[in-house]
Motif scaffolding. Structure first.
Motif, mmCIF file in Angstrom:
data_model
loop_
_atom_site.group_PDB
_atom_site.id
_atom_site.type_symbol
_atom_site.label_atom_id
_atom_site.label_comp_id
_atom_site.label_asym_id
_atom_site.label_seq_id
_atom_site.Cartn_x
_atom_site.Cartn_y
_atom_site.Cartn_z
ATOM 1 N N ARG A 1 0.829 -1.201 0.000
ATOM 2 C CA ARG A 1 0.000 0.000 0.000
ATOM 3 C C ARG A 1 0.861 1.248 0.000
ATOM 4 N N LEU B 1 2.150 2.081 -3.426
ATOM 5 C CA LEU B 1 1.107 2.590 -4.318
ATOM 6 C C LEU B 1 0.738 4.034 -3.993
ATOM 7 N N ILE B 2 0.658 4.354 -2.710
ATOM 8 C CA ILE B 2 0.369 5.732 -2.300
ATOM 9 C C ILE B 2 1.512 6.639 -2.748
ATOM 10 N N VAL C 1 1.677 5.859 6.064
ATOM 11 C CA VAL C 1 1.808 4.598 5.315
ATOM 12 C C VAL C 1 3.204 4.008 5.465
ATOM 13 N N PRO D 1 -5.407 -0.998 -8.251
ATOM 14 C CA PRO D 1 -4.630 -1.162 -7.013
ATOM 15 C C PRO D 1 -4.376 0.160 -6.280
ATOM 16 N N ILE D 2 -4.126 1.245 -7.018
ATOM 17 C CA ILE D 2 -3.943 2.550 -6.373
ATOM 18 C C ILE D 2 -5.243 2.967 -5.696
ATOM 19 N N GLU E 1 -7.611 1.057 -4.555
ATOM 20 C CA GLU E 1 -7.807 0.208 -3.375
ATOM 21 C C GLU E 1 -6.902 0.661 -2.224
ATOM 22 N N ALA E 2 -5.672 1.014 -2.555
ATOM 23 C CA ALA E 2 -4.745 1.479 -1.516
ATOM 24 C C ALA E 2 -5.265 2.758 -0.864
ATOM 25 N N TRP E 3 -5.736 3.688 -1.682
ATOM 26 C CA TRP E 3 -6.263 4.940 -1.132
ATOM 27 C C TRP E 3 -7.553 4.709 -0.341
ATOM 28 N N ARG E 4 -8.408 3.826 -0.812
ATOM 29 C CA ARG E 4 -9.649 3.547 -0.071
ATOM 30 C C ARG E 4 -9.339 3.013 1.328
ATOM 31 N N GLY E 5 -8.397 2.076 1.397
ATOM 32 C CA GLY E 5 -7.992 1.535 2.693
ATOM 33 C C GLY E 5 -7.364 2.585 3.581
ATOM 34 N N LEU E 6 -6.520 3.415 2.985
ATOM 35 C CA LEU E 6 -5.878 4.486 3.736
ATOM 36 C C LEU E 6 -6.910 5.455 4.293
#
Length: 142
Positions: free
Chosen positions: A2, A5-6, A63, A112-113, A115-120
């Motif tokens: 993650r 990607l961020i 992150v 994937p980016i 998804e990474a931002w959504r989780g963050l």
């Protein structure tokens, strides 16, 4: 993964846009117009630029090594309450940054980016809405 990607999304945006500040704040003020008067003394945009820079540094720490970001986010959520900015409204800024990056990256904003931002954003929201640092330290095992 993650973090990479961020970091990648921020690096790509920096390559494409010399200054994200006007884009971020235009989006913020469109979504939260009650915030614009709080910046009436920021005629040259330096305060906005510094705030965005601080947010990006906090995201990278969050992150990454998490040396200070969680505490900073909690503290700033409480500080902004003094300006009548609720934690919920304060927390929207992170989503505004993500939406602006998505716009700047266009087709390079990959699943994937995203998804990474959504989780963050979900994780950041926890710290924005739970400002008791003793409670969150205990919950996170610190």
């Amino acid at each position: 993964m993650r973090a990479e990607l961020i970091e990648e999304s921020l690096a790509l945006a920096a390559e494409r846009c010399a200054d994200l500040t006007p884009l971020v704040y235009a989006r913020l003020f469109a979504q939260q117009p009650q915030l614009e008067p709080l910046f009436c003394m920021d005629g040259n945009g330096q305060v906005r630029g510094e705030m965005l820079s601080q947010v990006i540094r906090a995201i990278l720490d969050f992150v990454g090594e998490r040396q200070y970001a969680a505490t900073l986010i909690q503290s700033e959520a409480m500080n902004h309450a003094g300006y009548d900015v609720s934690p919920e409204v304060f927390g929207t800024f992170f989503g505004v940054v993500a939406d602006t990056l998505r716009e700047v990256l266009g087709e390079d904003w990959t699943a994937p980016i995203d998804e990474a931002w959504r989780g963050l954003l979900i994780e950041l929201d926890y710290y924005v809405t739970h400002t008791n640092q003793f409670e969150t330290a205990r919950a996170s095992g610190l």
